[in-house]
Design a protein around this motif. Structure first.
Motif, PDB file in Angstrom:
ATOM      1  N   THR A   1       0.795  -1.223   0.000  1.00 19.07           N
ATOM      2  CA  THR A   1       0.000   0.000   0.000  1.00 19.07           C
ATOM      3  C   THR A   1       0.829   1.276   0.000  1.00 19.07           C
TER       4      THR A   1
ATOM      5  N   GLY B   1      -5.535  -1.244  -8.452  1.00 16.29           N
ATOM      6  CA  GLY B   1      -6.390  -0.091  -8.219  1.00 16.29           C
ATOM      7  C   GLY B   1      -6.483   0.321  -6.771  1.00 16.29           C
TER       8      GLY B   1
ATOM      9  N   LEU C   1      -3.803   0.686  -4.795  1.00 10.72           N
ATOM     10  CA  LEU C   1      -2.529   1.288  -4.368  1.00 10.72           C
ATOM     11  C   LEU C   1      -2.653   2.809  -4.441  1.00 10.72           C
ATOM     12  N   ALA C   2      -3.185   3.375  -3.391  1.00 14.35           N
ATOM     13  CA  ALA C   2      -3.561   4.786  -3.405  1.00 14.35           C
ATOM     14  C   ALA C   2      -2.388   5.727  -3.617  1.00 14.35           C
ATOM     15  N   ASN C   3      -1.157   5.290  -3.317  1.00 15.88           N
ATOM     16  CA  ASN C   3       0.007   6.157  -3.454  1.00 15.88           C
ATOM     17  C   ASN C   3       0.729   5.987  -4.785  1.00 15.88           C
ATOM     18  N   LEU C   4       0.278   5.076  -5.612  1.00 15.58           N
ATOM     19  CA  LEU C   4       1.014   4.736  -6.828  1.00 15.58           C
ATOM     20  C   LEU C   4       1.035   5.914  -7.800  1.00 15.58           C
TER      21      LEU C   4
ATOM     22  N   LEU D   1      -7.913   0.808 -12.304  1.00 10.77           N
ATOM     23  CA  LEU D   1      -6.760   1.700 -12.366  1.00 10.77           C
ATOM     24  C   LEU D   1      -7.184   3.166 -12.336  1.00 10.77           C
TER      25      LEU D   1
ATOM     26  N   ASN E   1      -8.908   4.424 -10.212  1.00 11.08           N
ATOM     27  CA  ASN E   1      -8.957   4.853  -8.809  1.00 11.08           C
ATOM     28  C   ASN E   1      -7.638   5.441  -8.326  1.00 11.08           C
ATOM     29  N   LEU E   2      -6.586   5.326  -9.141  1.00 13.27           N
ATOM     30  CA  LEU E   2      -5.248   5.754  -8.717  1.00 13.27           C
ATOM     31  C   LEU E   2      -5.114   7.261  -8.910  1.00 13.27           C
ATOM     32  N   SER E   3      -5.633   7.999  -7.961  1.00 14.66           N
ATOM     33  CA  SER E   3      -5.732   9.451  -8.107  1.00 14.66           C
ATOM     34  C   SER E   3      -4.370  10.129  -8.178  1.00 14.66           C
ATOM     35  N   LYS E   4      -3.316   9.480  -7.699  1.00 17.38           N
ATOM     36  CA  LYS E   4      -1.978  10.070  -7.744  1.00 17.38           C
ATOM     37  C   LYS E   4      -1.164   9.596  -8.945  1.00 17.38           C
ATOM     38  N   LEU E   5      -1.750   8.775  -9.780  1.00 21.60           N
ATOM     39  CA  LEU E   5      -1.008   8.189 -10.896  1.00 21.60           C
ATOM     40  C   LEU E   5      -0.556   9.272 -11.873  1.00 21.60           C
TER      41      LEU E   5
END
Length: 896
Positions: free
Chosen positions: A360, A381, A383-386, A405, A407-411
C-alpha cells in the motif's frame, strides 16, 4: 527505466529515488518510515519521448554486455563461489571442510528433529515469523502497540549455530528457512559464510539475550540476507561488487543504502570495520537499517531470493536491467514500507501477482521488459500512493485494462504498450487528473479513444498507436494544453487534423497511417515547439501551408504517401533545424521544382521527394546543404543537368538517387569528389556522355546504376579502383568494347549487368575472375567466340544470361557448351538462346542441381537432353533439332 515504443536509442537514468527517510531511532525502537510527500510522487520529465522514456533496446543490450571493471577491494579472496556459478558449472561450492559438513548435518537435524519444533512452541512464531514481524511493524507505525519481546530460545550454553538457526527462524520466510538444510543453496552457503568465514564481529551474546538485542539481530540478519543475494545472483561476476562479502558493514557495500543514505561508494577500510571502544556505533561498524538496494545494470544473474523480505524496512529495490529469472517471491508482498520496486529488463516470468495490492505504500513500480503472462490484476487499483506503473514489453500479458486503475488518483505515468491487451480504454481514465503519461500502443484495443481523455489537463504524453481497431478523432484535443507527445499511427482513427491542435504544446506528433483527411491546417505554424511530425500514409490533400516555415525547432518532417498538391512553398527554407524531410509519393506541381531556399536547410541530412510529382531542375543551392547524407529526387519530371555544386557535399553525401527523371547532358565530373558516396543511382534519364573517369575515385561506392541512359564510349579503366562495388548496372546504353581488364579487381562484385550495349569480341576472361558473382547479364550485345571454360570458377553464380548476341548478321557465341558449366552448383537460370552454339547438352549439366530454367533456343545444337538433367524438373527449352524426352522439355522452332 526502459520506456519507449519507438526505435530510439537514448539513455535515460531511472527516476530519482525518494528523499532519505528519518534517521534510525535508538536501540529497541522501531524506525518510522519516511513520509510519502506529494513532491516525491512527481515523475521527472523531459520534452521528447526518447528522453522521457527510452532505455529499452540499447540499455538492455548494454545490460547484456560483458563489462570488465577493475574491482579492487571488491570481494575478499576467500575462495567464495556464488550459487549461480554452481548452477552454471555443476561444481560444488567450496566449503570449510569438516566445519561446513558438520554445520549442514546440524541444520538437517534441527529441521528433521524436534529442536525446531521446540523453538517454535517456545516463541509461538515458528518459521513464519517474518510475516508477523511485518504486520507488527505496521501496527506500531499506526500507533497500535509495539512488537512483543522474543523469549530466549535455549540455554546460555547454546552454540552459535543454534543461535543462528533460532534468529533465522524468526526472520526468514518458510521456504528460505527450509533451504538452509540443502547443500549448495544460496541460503546454506550464506549461513556457512556467516558462521565460518565472515570476519565481521557478531554480538552472539546479544543474539542469545532475553529479550534479544535488536541491533545484534539486525547486524546478523542483514549480513546473512545480503550474502544470500550475492551468492544467489553470481555476485563474483557483477559489474560492481565493491566491499561485498568483506569485513566492513553492509551499509558500505556497493548499492546498499541504510537509513535513506548510501555509503556503497565509500572506501571502507579494516579500521572502519572494527567496533568502537567507547560503546557508540556508526554506520561503519554495524549500525544502520538497510532501506534500499540499488543494483541496476550490474549483471545480477539468478533468481530473486525470498530472503530479501527479512529486510523489513526496505523502501526501494532497484534491480532493473540484470539477468534475474523466475517468479517474484510471494514474501516480497509482506514488505510494508516498500515504495519503489524496479525489476524491469530482466527475465522474470509467471503471472503478475494480485498480492501487489498489499504493497500500500508503493509509489513507483516497473515490471516492463520481462516475460510475465496472465492479466493485469485489478488489485493495482487499491494502491492509493502509486504514481508510476510500467508493465510494457510483456507480450504475453493479455486481458482488458482494469477499470480499477482509474482509482489511482496520484497516478502520473501508466505505460502498457507492446502487450496483448484487448477491449477498450476505460473512459473512467478521464478521472486521472494527475496523469502525465498514458501509453497503450501496440495492443489489440478497440472502440473509440475516450473523449474523456481530452479533459486530463495534466497529460503530456498520449500514445494509442498500433491498435488497428481503435477508432475516434482528434476533435477536442485542445483540452490538453500541456500535451507534448501524441502517437496515433496505425489505428482506425479518422477525421482531419483540427485547427485547434494549436491549443496543445506538441513537440512530437506521430500519426502515420491514421486515416487523416483534408488539408494540413495553417495553425500548424503555431506549434512553435514542434520537433517531429509524421503524417505519412494518410489522405491529406491541398497545398503544404507556408506557415510550416515557422517551425524553427522542427527536426523531423515526414508526409510521404499523401495527395499534397501545388508548389513547395519557399518558406520551407525557414526549417533551419530540420534533419529529415520526406515528401515522397505526393502530387506536387510538376511545373515547379525544389525552391532555391532549400539550400538554407544546412542541418538537413536526408531530403526525399521520390515520386512527388515535382519538375524543374535541381537548384544549384543544393550545394549549401552541407550536412546532406541522402538526396533522393527519383521518379519525378526533373530536367536539366546535375549541378556542379553537388561536389560541395564531398564530406557528407552517401546516397545520390536521381533515377527516372528527364535529366540530360553529361554526368557531372564533380560527382567524383563525393568520396563518401555509397549509392549512385542515375537510371532511366537521358545522360549522353561517356562514363566519367573521375568516378574511379569513389572507392567506397557499393551500388552503381547507370542503366537506361545514352552513355557512350568504353568503361573507364578507373573502375578497377572502385573495389567496394557489389552491384554494377550499365545496361541499355551505347557502351562498347573493350571491357577493361581492371574490372577483375572488383573482388566484392556480386551483380554485373552490361546487357543491351555494343560489346563485341570474346567474353573477357577477366569476368571469370569475379568469383563472388551471383548474377551476370551479358545479353543483347555482339559477343562472339566460345564460353570461357573458366566460367566454372563462378561457383556462387545463380543467373547467367548470354542470350541474343547473334545480332546484325554476327554469329554470336559459338562452339559447344563447356563441360565445366556443371560445376556451377548454385545455377538457377541459364539462357544462351539466340547464338550459334553447337554440339549436345553436356551430361555434367545435371550437376547443377538448383537449376530451374535452361533456355537454348535458336542455336545449332543437336543430340538428346540427358535423362539426369530431366530429373531435375527444370523448365528446359530447346530447338527441335534436340531430342526432347517425353515430359522432360519443350521443343521450339519446329518445321513440317
Amino acid at each position: 527505466m526502459s520506456f519507449s515504443s519507438d526505435d530510439s536509442d537514448d539513455d535515460v537514468p531511472p527516476p530519482p529515488p525518494p528523499p532519505p527517510p528519518a534517521p534510525s531511532a535508538g536501540k529497541g525502537q522501531q524506525r518510522a518510515p519516511s513520509a510519502v510527500a506529494e513532491e516525491e510522487l512527481e515523475i521527472q520529465m523531459t520534452p521528447t519521448l526518447e528522453s522521457l522514456m527510452h532505455r529499452n533496446a540499447v540499455d538492455k543490450a548494454e545490460g547484456e554486455q560483458e563489462v570488465e571493471i577493475n574491482l579492487e577491494n571488491a570481494a575478499p579472496s576467500r575462495g567464495l563461489e556464488s550459487t549461480a556459478e554452481k548452477e552454471e558449472s555443476g561444481d560444488e561450492a567450496p566449503s570449510s571442510g569438516r566445519k561446513k559438513k558438520g554445520l549442514l548435518a546440524f541444520v538437517g537435524l534441527l529441521l528433521i528433529g524436534g529442536v525446531v519444533a521446540a523453538l517454535v512452541l517456545t516463541v509461538g512464531k515458528g518459521t513464519g515469523g517474518k510475516e508477523s514481524e511485518a504486520n507488527g511493524g505496521e501496527s506500531e507505525a499506526n500507533g497500535e502497540g509495539s512488537q512483543p519481546p522474543v523469549a530466549t530460545p535455549t540455554s546460555p550454553g547454546d552454540t552459535n549455530e543454534e543461535i543462528a538457526m533460532y534468529v533465522l527462524g524468526q526472520n526468514l520466510p518458510s521456504d528460505s528457512f527450509a533451504a538452509l538444510s540443502t547443500e549448495g543453496t544460496p541460503q546454506s552457503d550464506a549461513l556457512n559464510w556467516v558462521l565460518t568465514e565472515d570476519e565481521f564481529v557478531y554480538d552472539w551474546s546479544g543474539l542469545s539475550a532475553n529479550p534479544i538485542d535488536e541491533e545484534a539481530q539486525m547486524d546478523f540478519v542483514q549480513r546473512y540476507v545480503s550474502a544470500t543475494l550475492y551468492l544467489g545472483t553470481d555476485g563474483a561476476s557483477w559489474n560492481n561488487n565493491k566491499n561485498w562479502m568483506g569485513r566492513t558493514n553492509v551499509c558500505t557495500w556497493y548499492g546498499v543504502g541504510c537509513d535513506g543514505a548510501s555509503l556503497g561508494d565509500s572506501v571502507a577500510t579494516e579500521e572502519d570495520a572494527a567496533p568502537t571502544t567507547n560503546g557508540t556505533r556508526s554506520l561503519q561498524d554495524g549500525a544502520g537499517v538497510i532501506t534500499s538496494l540499488v543494483l541496476h545494470q550490474n549483471k545480477l544473474n539468478g533468481r530473486l531470493p525470498s530472503d530479501l523480505s527479512a529486510l523489513s524496512k526496505l523502501e526501494s529495490v532497484e534491480m532493473h536491467q540484470n539477468r534475474l529469472r523466475g517468479e517474484i517471491p510471494a514474501s516480497y508482498f509482506t514488505l510494508p514500507w516498500l515504495r519503489v520496486l524496479f525489476l524491469d529488463a530482466n527475465r522474470l516470468e509467471g503471472t503478475i501477482s494480485s498480492d501487489f495490492g498489499k504493497l500500500t505504500n508503493l509509489v513507483r513500480l516497473s515490471l516492463n521488459d520481462n516475460r510475465f503472462s496472465g492479466t493485469i490484476p485489478s488489485e493495482f487499483g487499491g494502491l492509493a500512493n502509486l504514481a508510476m506503473l510500467w508493465l510494457f514489453n510483456n507480450p504475453d500479458v493479455t486481458g482488458e485494462i482494469p477499470v480499477e486503475l482509474a482509482n489511482l488518483s496520484k497516478l502520473e505515468a501508466l505505460a502498457l504498450f507492446n502487450m496483448d491487451l484487448v477491449g477498450q480504454i476505460p473512459s473512467e481514465f478521464g478521472n486521472l487528473q494527475n496523469l502525465k503519461i498514458l501509453k497503450v500502443e501496440n495492443n489489440n484495443l478497440d472502440g473509440d479513444v475516450p473523449t474523456e481523455l481530452y479533459s486530463i489537463t495534466s497529460l503530456e504524453v498520449l500514445g494509442v498507436a498500433g491498435n488497428a481497431n481503435l477508432t475516434g478523432t482528434l476533435i477536442g484535443i485542445q483540452g490538453l494544453p500541456n500535451l507534448k507527445e501524441l502517437y496515433i499511427g496505425d489505428t482506425n482513427m479518422t477525421g482531419p487534423i483540427p485547427n485547434a491542435i494549436a491549443g496543445t504544446s506538441l513537440e512530437i506528433f506521430l500519426a502515420p497511417n491514421a486515416n487523416l483527411v483534408r488539408s494540413i491546417p495553417t495553425s500548424i505554424g503555431l506549434l512553435t515547439n514542434l520537433m517531429s511530425i509524421d503524417v505519412s500514409k494518410n489522405t491529406l490533400t491541398g497545398p503544404l501551408p507556408s506557415e510550416i516555415g515557422q517551425l524553427s525547432k522542427l527536426e523531423n518532417l515526414v508526409a510521404f504517401g499523401n495527395e499534397l498538391t501545388a508548389a513547395i512553398p519557399s518558406e520551407i527554407g525557414g526549417l533551419t533545424s530540420v534533419k529529415n524531410v520526406d515528401f515522397s509519393v505526393n502530387k506536387f506541381s510538376n511545373a515547379t521544382g525544389l525552391p532555391s531556399e532549400i539550400g538554407l536547410l544546412a542541418s538537413c541530412t536526408a531530403l526525399k521527394f521520390h515520386d512527388a510529382g515535382i519538375g524543374g531542375s535541381v537548384p544549384s543551392e543544393i550545394g549549401n546543404m552541407v550536412s546532406l547524407v541522402t538526396l533522393d529526387l527519383s521518379t519525378n519530371v526533373i530536367t536539366g543537368q546535375i549541378p556542379t555544386e553537388i561536389g560541395l557535399l564531398a564530406d557528407t553525401l552517401r546516397e545520390l538517387v536521381l533515377f527516372e527523371n528527364q535529366m540530360t547532358g553529361a554526368i557531372a565530373t564533380e560527382i567524383g569528389l563525393l568520396t563518401e558516396l555509397r549509392i549512385l543511382h542515375l537510371r532511366a534519364n537521358s545522360f549522353d556522355s561517356a562514363i566519367p573517369t573521375e568516378l574511379g575515385a569513389l572507392t567506397r561506392l557499393v551500388l552503381l546504376h547507370l542503366e537506361m541512359n545514352r552513355l557512350t564510349g568504353a568503361i573507364p579503366s578507373s573502375i578497377g579502383q572502385m573495389t567496394a562495388l557489389k552491384e554494377v548496372n550499365i545496361g541499355k546504353n551505347f557502351l562498347m568494347s573493350p571491357m577493361p581488364t581492371e574490372i577483375s579487381q572488383l573482388n566484392l562484385l556480386q551483380y554485373l549487368y552490361v546487357n543491351d550495349n555494343r560489346f563485341d569480341g570474346q567474353i573477357p576472361d577477366e569476368i571469370t575472375q569475379l568469383t563472388g558473382l551471383i548474377e551476370l547479364n551479358l545479353q543483347n550485345n555482339y559477343w562472339n567466340g566460345t564460353i570461357p571454360t573458366d566460367i566454372s570458377a563462378l561457383t556462387d553464380l545463380e543467373v547467367l544470361l548470354l542470350n541474343n548476341n547473334k545480332r546484325r548478321g554476327g554469329a554470336g557465341i559459338e562452339g559447344a557448351l563447356p563441360e565445366s558449366l556443371g560445376s556451377l552448383g548454385s545455377l538457377v537460370d541459364f539462357d544462351a538462346s539466340g547464338n550459334s552454339i553447337t554440339g549436345e547438352i553436356p551430361s555434367t549439366m545435371s550437376d547443377a542441381t538448383d537449376l530451374e530454367t535452361l533456355i537454348l533456343l535458336d542455336n545449332l545444337m543437336g543430340g538428346r537432353v540427358p535423362r539426369a538433367l530431366c530429373d531435375l524438373g527444370a523448365d528446359i527449352q530447346v530447338d527441335c533439332t534436340v531430342d526432347c524426352l517425353e515430359g522432360c522439355c519443350t521443343n521450339y522452332n519446329c518445321t513440317g
